[in-house]
Design a protein around this motif. Sequence first.
Motif, PDB file in Angstrom:
ATOM      1  N   ARG A   3       0.723  -1.186  -0.030  1.00 45.76           N
ATOM      2  CA  ARG A   3       0.024  -0.149  -0.014  1.00 45.76           C
ATOM      3  C   ARG A   3       0.837   1.195   0.036  1.00 45.76           C
ATOM      4  NH1 ARG A   3      -4.318  -2.110   4.428  1.00 45.76           N
ATOM      5  NH2 ARG A   3      -5.542  -3.432   3.131  1.00 45.76           N
ATOM      6  N   ASP A  82      -6.814  -3.215  -1.251  1.00 51.45           N
ATOM      7  CA  ASP A  82      -5.454  -3.580  -1.152  1.00 51.45           C
ATOM      8  C   ASP A  82      -4.571  -2.484  -1.537  1.00 51.45           C
ATOM      9  OD1 ASP A  82      -6.297  -6.002   0.005  1.00 51.45           O
ATOM     10  OD2 ASP A  82      -6.395  -7.076  -2.052  1.00 51.45           O
ATOM     11  N   ASN A  85      -6.595   1.547  -0.201  1.00 49.06           N
ATOM     12  CA  ASN A  85      -6.756   1.589   1.153  1.00 49.06           C
ATOM     13  C   ASN A  85      -8.014   2.456   1.615  1.00 49.06           C
ATOM     14  OD1 ASN A  85      -6.189   0.549   3.957  1.00 49.06           O
ATOM     15  ND2 ASN A  85      -4.865   2.125   4.254  1.00 49.06           N
TER      16      ASN A  85
END
Length: 213
Positions: A3, A82, A85
């Motif tokens: 991320r 994923d 976020n």
Amino acid sequence: MLRRVAAMVLAGVARAITGVRPIWQGCAPSNRQRIYFANHASHGDFILLSSSLPPEARERTRAVAGADYWRKNKIRHVLARDLLNTVLVERNWVERTEDPMVIMLDVLKEGQSLIIFPEGTRNMTEEPLLRFRSGLYNLAFARPDVELVPCWIENMSRVLPKGAFLPVPLLCRVIFGTPVVLEPGEDRHAFLHRSRQALLDLNPEHQRALNHG
């Protein structure tokens, strides 16, 4: 880790395409916990706003997005969950299984900041802003310790209009205004009207119209 890398890449791409320039007109960049609320006309809005934040603040700031759109297929869901976020909330109050307020307050309890779009959906009309929904008031009431910062996103609707897949390179700005505070005894309608006006006042076109009578 994935991320963090994705956020850095997206911020770099957003800056490369739009040359986005943050204008801290009513407050200064800060790492304190905040709720950034903005106008919404493009799926690229939260990426542009996020890329305008200082790196440390960006890392702990999550955008709230509609679960009905981002869970529509597996690819979107993986992107939202994923890579981006995002905080997904169900907007249909009749069919929803989770209370959006509980989800957003849980994120705030973890010490993270939020990006929200009080209009509740993308504005595809000629009006500069739609009516605000109640979520902003509910958050202000529940967490008066968290700063509410209005942010006007300029031009993103032309960079990535509805239905477009590839962005068009155009200069954009994100203008950060003076934080809005829920006054003692202020009711929902008055607060939402005042917050909407605080955001509208950051719109350069609105300012130009006022200056020309």
